[in-house]
Design an enzyme around this catalytic site. Structure first.
Site, PDB file in Angstrom:
ATOM      1  CD  GLU A  38      -2.947  -0.971  -0.052  1.00  0.00           C
ATOM      2  OE1 GLU A  38      -2.981   0.089  -0.707  1.00  0.00           O
ATOM      3  OE2 GLU A  38      -3.652  -1.945  -0.349  1.00  0.00           O
ATOM      4  CE1 TYR A 121      -6.518   2.979  -0.863  1.00  0.00           C
ATOM      5  CE2 TYR A 121      -4.192   3.008  -0.265  1.00  0.00           C
ATOM      6  CZ  TYR A 121      -5.253   2.423  -0.921  1.00  0.00           C
ATOM      7  OH  TYR A 121      -5.062   1.265  -1.612  1.00  0.00           O
ATOM      8  CG  ASP A 139      -8.041   4.366  -4.889  1.00  0.00           C
ATOM      9  OD1 ASP A 139      -9.277   4.363  -5.018  1.00  0.00           O
ATOM     10  OD2 ASP A 139      -7.285   3.670  -5.572  1.00  0.00           O
TER      11      ASP A 139
END
Length: 354
Positions: A38, A121, A139
């Site tokens: 991520e 996020y 996102d």
DNA sequence: AACACGGGGTT
DNA sequence: AACCCAGTGTT
């Protein structure tokens, strides 16, 4: 559960299970692996981040391995991926988790959010994928899908829009399989509901998508325009001293490429000639330390290195010196330093024989 | 709230 | 050339 919500998540997840790419971080719930992927994928395409992910997993199989590496080495391995604060925060967070939490990741959104480099996020992504918590990710893909399907024209890059989309995403999430749902909506945005010319007539949402019905697909999502790019003029002094040595300096101020290395740099307000260069105070200070024998310009036409907010008009000046100054390094060692792509490109072209 | 922060792909 | 990408931290 409201029907509209069930329809939305069920369609997305069905599409996802048939169309998802087989990516390495999709075969695990290991929070270390999910976290690493991520961070790397922030503002970065999957295909650009993928080789870095594989390299990091191999070099640092566990978070302790990343923690015990040096920051220099982590930055070198990150070289070319950009947004280097991600690498510095990655390393700092690995050390923190390794030393303070015995290598065990926080297992919930609130605690994940406290990690350096982990914002809303990323905390939501890890919480949902690794720990099955119903935290919706928002996102760039999610903004696009939701703004189109629900016909929302609130700008996505200022506060009110971000709150509105987060709230909607949180209402839509499938709480029974939040990780799958989050990945499904992102994958759908990345692979089907693409920025330009999506195949709307064959879309799973074509009977309900507001943007499609109102022919506003190309106008959504709405984004406020940013500032124009700034032009900068970089003059790099490529020292060539005795015994095949050169000089690198580490960038330590604010701004781009913090803690990466580059040749001694003189920034000017415009393109300059050799005569002008020689008169610059920075150059004269510099030349006091070396016995300069010759200077030549490597590239008459500047290399234009394009960043998001800056265009760097760059020329490389080859400075030959007779004495080996203390601060020089063997040219063969340059490859061990983390450098910007701009420098790497020059080095691989100019020093290819070293 | 606005801005800085990389590099590469797509149109 | 403009826009975008599995965003975050700083001011």
């Amino acid at each position: 559960m409201p029907k509209i919500k069930l329809d939305f998540s069920n369609k997305l997840i069905t599409w996802y299970l048939h169309n998802k790419r087989d990516l390495p971080w999709r075969n695990t719930a290991n929070p270390y692996h999910i976290w690493l992927s991520e961070i790397m994928l922030q503002q970065t395409r999957v295909l650009q981040g993928l080789p870095y992910y594989l390299k990091f997993i191999e070099a640092y199989p566990k978070v302790e391995d990343l923690a015990t590496a040096t920051e220099e080495e982590v930055l070198k391995n990150w070289q070319g991926l950009g947004y280097y604060s991600r690498a510095r925060n990655l390393h700092a967070t690995a050390k923190w988790i390794s030393e303070e939490f015995n290598g065990v990741f926080p297992n919930n959104y609130q605690d994940l959010l406290k990690l350096k480099g982990v914002g809303d996020y990323t905390a939501s992504a890890i919480a949902s994928i690794s720990f099955n918590q119903p935290e919706a990710v928002v996102d760039g893909n999610v903004y696009r899908v939701l703004s189109r399907v629900f016909g929302i024209s609130t700008p996505i890059n200022i506060g009110p829009g971000q709150k509105e989309f987060k709230k909607l995403a949180q209402q839509l999430i499938d709480t029974t399989q939040p990780g799958i749902y989050n990945q499904a909506i992102m994958e759908f945005g990345a692979r089907y509901c693409v920025p330009q010319n999506p195949d709307c007539p064959n879309c799973i949402f074509n009977d309900s998508c507001i943007a499609f019905q109102q022919k506003k697909v190309a106008e959504l999502p709405v984004k406020i325009k940013g500032k124009p790019v700034k032009k900068r003029y970089f003059n790099y002094l490529v020292i060539l001293s005795e015994n095949e040595r050169t000089m690198l300096q580490q960038r330590l101020g604010k701004g781009i490429w913090h803690k990466l290395y580059e040749f001694p740099l003189i920034e000017t307000s415009e393109e300059i000639t050799l005569a002008v260069l020689k008169k610059l105070p920075q150059f004269q200070d510099f030349s006091k330390k070396l016995n300069i024998e010759n200077i030549s310009l490597f590239n008459e036409k500047p290399v234009v290195h394009k960043l998001s907010h800056q265009h760097l008009y760059t020329r490389f000046w080859i400075v030959e010196t007779s004495e080996a100054s203390e601060s020089t390094i063997p040219i063969s060692d340059v490859k061990n330093y983390a450098v910007p792509v701009l420098i790497e490109n020059f080095v691989s072209e100019f020093f290819e024989n070293y």
